[in-house]
Design a protein around this motif. Structure first.
Motif, short mmCIF file in Angstrom:
data_model
loop_
_atom_site.label_atom_id
_atom_site.label_comp_id
_atom_site.label_asym_id
_atom_site.label_seq_id
_atom_site.Cartn_x
_atom_site.Cartn_y
_atom_site.Cartn_z
N PHE A 154 -60.92 -85.75 47.81
CA PHE A 154 -61.94 -86.37 46.96
C PHE A 154 -62.57 -87.49 47.79
O PHE A 154 -61.92 -88.49 48.11
N THR A 155 -63.83 -87.31 48.17
CA THR A 155 -64.47 -88.25 49.09
C THR A 155 -65.27 -89.31 48.34
O THR A 155 -65.84 -89.06 47.27
N GLU A 156 -65.29 -90.53 48.93
CA GLU A 156 -66.11 -91.66 48.48
C GLU A 156 -65.97 -91.92 46.98
O GLU A 156 -66.92 -91.84 46.20
N VAL A 157 -64.74 -92.20 46.58
CA VAL A 157 -64.45 -92.57 45.20
C VAL A 157 -64.61 -94.08 45.10
O VAL A 157 -63.85 -94.83 45.72
N THR A 158 -65.57 -94.54 44.34
CA THR A 158 -65.88 -95.97 44.26
C THR A 158 -65.11 -96.64 43.12
O THR A 158 -64.47 -95.98 42.31
N TYR A 159 -65.22 -97.96 43.08
CA TYR A 159 -64.53 -98.76 42.07
C TYR A 159 -64.96 -98.34 40.66
O TYR A 159 -66.13 -98.22 40.36
N LEU A 160 -63.98 -98.09 39.81
CA LEU A 160 -64.15 -97.68 38.42
C LEU A 160 -64.84 -96.31 38.25
O LEU A 160 -65.32 -95.98 37.17
N SER A 161 -64.88 -95.54 39.33
CA SER A 161 -65.44 -94.18 39.20
C SER A 161 -64.30 -93.19 38.95
O SER A 161 -63.14 -93.46 39.25
N VAL A 162 -64.65 -92.03 38.40
CA VAL A 162 -63.66 -91.04 38.03
C VAL A 162 -64.03 -89.70 38.64
O VAL A 162 -65.21 -89.34 38.70
N THR A 163 -63.04 -88.98 39.15
CA THR A 163 -63.28 -87.65 39.72
C THR A 163 -63.24 -86.60 38.62
O THR A 163 -62.84 -86.87 37.49
N ASN A 164 -63.66 -85.38 38.95
CA ASN A 164 -63.52 -84.27 38.01
C ASN A 164 -62.07 -83.80 37.97
O ASN A 164 -61.29 -84.04 38.90
N TYR A 165 -61.72 -83.11 36.90
CA TYR A 165 -60.40 -82.50 36.83
C TYR A 165 -60.31 -81.37 37.86
O TYR A 165 -61.24 -80.58 38.02
N THR A 166 -59.19 -81.30 38.55
CA THR A 166 -58.94 -80.27 39.56
C THR A 166 -57.57 -79.66 39.30
O THR A 166 -56.61 -80.37 38.97
N ALA A 167 -57.47 -78.33 39.42
CA ALA A 167 -56.21 -77.64 39.17
C ALA A 167 -55.30 -77.74 40.39
O ALA A 167 -55.73 -77.54 41.53
N PHE A 168 -54.04 -78.06 40.15
CA PHE A 168 -53.02 -78.14 41.18
C PHE A 168 -51.79 -77.38 40.72
O PHE A 168 -51.59 -77.14 39.53
N LYS A 169 -50.96 -77.05 41.70
CA LYS A 169 -49.68 -76.45 41.35
C LYS A 169 -48.80 -77.49 40.67
O LYS A 169 -48.93 -78.69 40.91
N ARG A 170 -47.90 -77.01 39.83
CA ARG A 170 -46.97 -77.92 39.18
C ARG A 170 -46.05 -78.55 40.23
O ARG A 170 -45.93 -78.04 41.34
N GLY A 171 -45.38 -79.62 39.85
CA GLY A 171 -44.46 -80.29 40.77
C GLY A 171 -45.03 -81.61 41.25
O GLY A 171 -46.06 -82.10 40.77
N SER A 172 -44.37 -82.22 42.21
CA SER A 172 -44.84 -83.49 42.79
C SER A 172 -45.53 -83.23 44.11
O SER A 172 -45.21 -82.28 44.81
N MET A 173 -46.47 -84.11 44.47
CA MET A 173 -47.27 -83.94 45.68
C MET A 173 -47.51 -85.28 46.35
O MET A 173 -47.42 -86.33 45.71
N MET A 174 -47.81 -85.23 47.64
CA MET A 174 -48.15 -86.44 48.39
C MET A 174 -49.61 -86.81 48.14
O MET A 174 -50.49 -85.97 48.25
N ILE A 175 -49.84 -88.07 47.79
CA ILE A 175 -51.20 -88.57 47.56
C ILE A 175 -51.50 -89.59 48.66
O ILE A 175 -50.75 -90.56 48.86
N LYS A 176 -52.61 -89.38 49.37
CA LYS A 176 -53.03 -90.29 50.44
C LYS A 176 -54.38 -90.91 50.08
O LYS A 176 -55.27 -90.22 49.59
N VAL A 177 -54.51 -92.19 50.32
CA VAL A 177 -55.76 -92.91 50.07
C VAL A 177 -56.17 -93.61 51.36
O VAL A 177 -55.38 -94.35 51.96
#
Length: 664
Positions: A468-491
């Motif tokens: 998800f590119t260029e997410v600004t302050y107080l902005s929201v992304t669209n819903y995206t489908a992911f596999k169940r379970g836990s995942m690594m999130i990088k910012v």
């Protein structure tokens, strides 16, 4: 004798069986892998790739299945009249392979997404390619259906009736072995991410592997060509049958007056034009076809495993494949243990009685499905009705907020770092600066996630290879489908890089993930549960799958063998096509009942189908009680014996006349 066996080859034997049947069994395994592998993800492809709703996806699915079982009539006609079974299987398998390939190509998003935005430029193109592919598949798989089983039966000699009966069990095991492996493999292939410019669930691979297996099936079948016993087509038997029936009906009504004596059977009115052996064969076929009339109701329930039951599973927690596994276990258990045990108890468990039990078991399976559906409905989220709207309000501030909508609605208090969902039957007005509002649009498959940034910097978010590119302050992304379970999130931003492992997300859940801050490369997150995960485990579907599998074993395996055993030698493909036609009509019944019932609750529809099948089963049991089993070989032998006697009588008369002429 030589003329009768023209075109036959003597096949080498193995364990008392013709070696040629092993090529047929392997071919059937590969073909069923191809068909069931494609079908395993077809309704999900309609729903999630073509974006059709549940009802349209179900309707198109059952239309396709119905077409697959209507085309056997064409296959039987071609095989018995012109090409023979071998050539019909080869030519239509080529059509089949082309159809699988076209369907696979139609699911490639990159070919249709020239702007590389993840959305096909012309959505009509994948739909058109998919429909063309499915029509070719239906023509191919349906056309060869009545031929393959009958072609396998042709490989046995008259004294190998026991081996022929066991062949049908082995044949059915190969069907379910292919189904088992494919229904495990193709969903895994679908879950993979693939694409050149844009990633997608890998339907091209899920459809492409079945296309390859269909090509393998064709090559294996051709490889055994020199060993097959190839019965030459016996002429246009289906048209002869139709003409004979039409003549009998017309002749009967033409001579309705009392001066013409009644005949034992209405087909006997064709005696003036057609030979008695053909009439006797038609009588045998009509007796079986008459029994087939109630059978479509069984298939109306059975084939909903691929539509309604699959969609039911998407609202549950878990992932497994049951029916093919149970088939692999149950067929030998029933054949080698249960049936002999019943025979020892001196119970005359005839084929038609087995089929009756199978129909009752299918009805019981749908009662079990209804009970599961009732429990699922208790856990599903409440959605706004027509004329209503739904909004999720998330407070990203440090203090509680009071939100006022209109004078007719009470204020709503939203605590700091909390959320509230508001449903109203009028238009909503919101004006509050510390809250983010976004209506929820989601699909209950795996889990859906979106991000809200509470960080002052513009950031890029990476999660499970999705960026998800260029997410600004107080902005929201669209819903995206992911596999169940836990995942690594990088910012990442221009000044910092941080990451963390997410919480575990469940099936069917929807979450809003709040990016709260980055401290020493460690990402701080907050979670808002928009939709709770599915809580009913898929294991609760095991009873309904087990019961319907038992129903399939005693109904379908028995029906295949019964159809072959009761068919005259030159009409076996015709009767096999009639058996498969009941499957087509069953899927049409699903479309009619589902469209006409207008039931708002899915469990009520399950109960409706179960009730209808019970009523139909009672009718079938009564019909079966009055059915008399026949041995087509004995009937034909009797006619041949009578014909030989007539020929001997004619020969003797000729000899007498010759002697008299000689004396004169």
């Amino acid at each position: 004798f030589a003329e009768k066996n023209k075109g036959h080859r003597s096949s080498p034997g193995c364990f008392g069986y013709p070696l040629s049947i092993f090529f047929i069994v392997i071919n059937e395994f590969c073909e069923r892998f191809s068909y069931y592998g494609m079908r395993a993800v077809l309704v999900l492809y309609f729903k999630y790739f073509l974006s059709w709703d549940d009802n349209l996806a179900t309707a198109i699915y059952h239309t396709f299945v119905a077409l697959c079982y209507l085309t056997p009539i064409l296959g039987a006609l071609v095989a018995d009249s012109w090409l023979g079974k071998f050539k019909t299987i080869v030519y239509l398998s080529i059509v089949y392979t082309i159809g699988q390939t076209v369907l696979s190509v139609g699911s490639i998003n990159d070919m249709l997404d020239q702007n590389k935005d993840g959305v096909p430029d012309d959505p009509k193109i994948p739909i058109a390619l998919s429909m063309v592919g499915l029509v070719l598949i239906a023509l191919g798989t349906g056309g060869i259906k009545p031929c393959v089983a009958a072609f396998g039966g042709d490989q046995f000699e008259d004294h190998q009736e026991k081996q022929r009966t066991r062949f049908f069990s082995i044949f059915y095991l190969s069907i379910n072995a292919g189904s088992l492996i494919s229904t495990i493999v193709t969903p895994i292939l679908r879950e993979l991410q693939c694409g050149i410019h844009t990633t997608q669930q890998c339907y091209p691979l899920a459809f492409g592997i079945p296309a390859v297996l269909m090509a393998v099936a064709l090559l294996v079948f051709i490889a055994g060509s020199t060993m097959y016993k190839k019965v030459e087509p016996q002429g246009n038997i289906m048209i002869r049958v139709v003409k004979c029936i039409v003549f009998a009906v017309r002749n009967r009504f033409k001579h309705r007056s009392k001066q013409y004596p009644k005949r034992e059977h209405w087909m006997d009115w064709a005696n003036e034009k057609y030979d008695k052996q053909l009439i006797a064969q038609i009588k045998m076929v009509l007796k079986v076809l008459f029994l087939y009339i109630p059978l479509p109701m069984f298939w109306a329930l059975f084939d909903q495993q691929g539509s309604r039951w699959t969609l039911q599973a998407t609202t549950m927690n878990g992932d497994f494949t049951v029916n093919p596994i149970l088939i692999i276990i149950m067929v030998p258990v029933v054949d080698a243990v249960l049936y002999p045990l019943i025979k020892k108890c001196h119970i005359n468990f005839t084929p038609l009685r087995k089929m009756t039990v199978g129909m009752l078991l299918a009805a019981l399976a749908f009662v079990a499905a209804a009970l599961v559906q009732i429990q699922i409905d208790k856990t599903l989220p409440v959605f706004p009705m027509d004329g209503e709207s739904q909004i999720k309000v998330i407070n990203l501030g440090n203090e509680n907020a009071a939100i006022k909508f209109t004078d007719t609605l009470p204020p709503v208090n939203v605590a700091s770092s909390a959320s509230v969902c508001v449903v109203n039957n009028c238009r909503l007005y919101l004006t509050i600066c510390i809250c983010i509002m976004n209506s929820i649009v989601f699909k209950r498959v795996f889990c859906l996630l979106r991000f809200i940034s509470n960080m002052n910097s513009t950031v890029n978010i990476t999660m499970s290879n999705t960026v998800f590119t260029e997410v600004t302050y107080l902005s929201v992304t669209n819903y995206t489908a992911f596999k169940r379970g836990s995942m690594m999130i990088k910012v990442d931003s221009d000044t910092f890089h941080c990451n963390t492992t997410s919480m575990t997300f469940g099936y069917g859940s929807a979450y809003t993930i709040i990016l709260e801050g980055c401290n020493n490369d460690s990402l701080s997150l907050g979670y808002v549960e928009d939709i709770e995960p599915n809580t009913i485990n898929m294991a609760w579907q095991i009873p309904q799958y087990f019961i319907i599998t038992c129903a399939e074993v005693v109904f379908s395996v028995t029906g295949l063998s019964f159809s072959y055993s009761q068919a005259p030698a030159n009409m076996k493909s015709v009767l096999q096509a009639g058996w498969l036609l009941t499957v087509a009509v069953g899927n049409i019944i699903v479309l009619i009942i589902a469209g006409a019932s207008k039931l708002s609750e899915q469990w009520a529809e399950y109960v409706l189908f179960a009730s209808l099948l019970v009523g139909v089963t009672i009718i079938f049991a009564i019909m079966a009680y009055f059915y008399t089993y026949v041995d087509p070989a004995e009937v034909e032998a009797q006619f041949n014996e009578d014909e030989n006697k007539r020929e001997e009588k004619v020969d003797s008369q000729i000899k007498v006349l010759s002697l008299m002429q000689h004396r004169d």
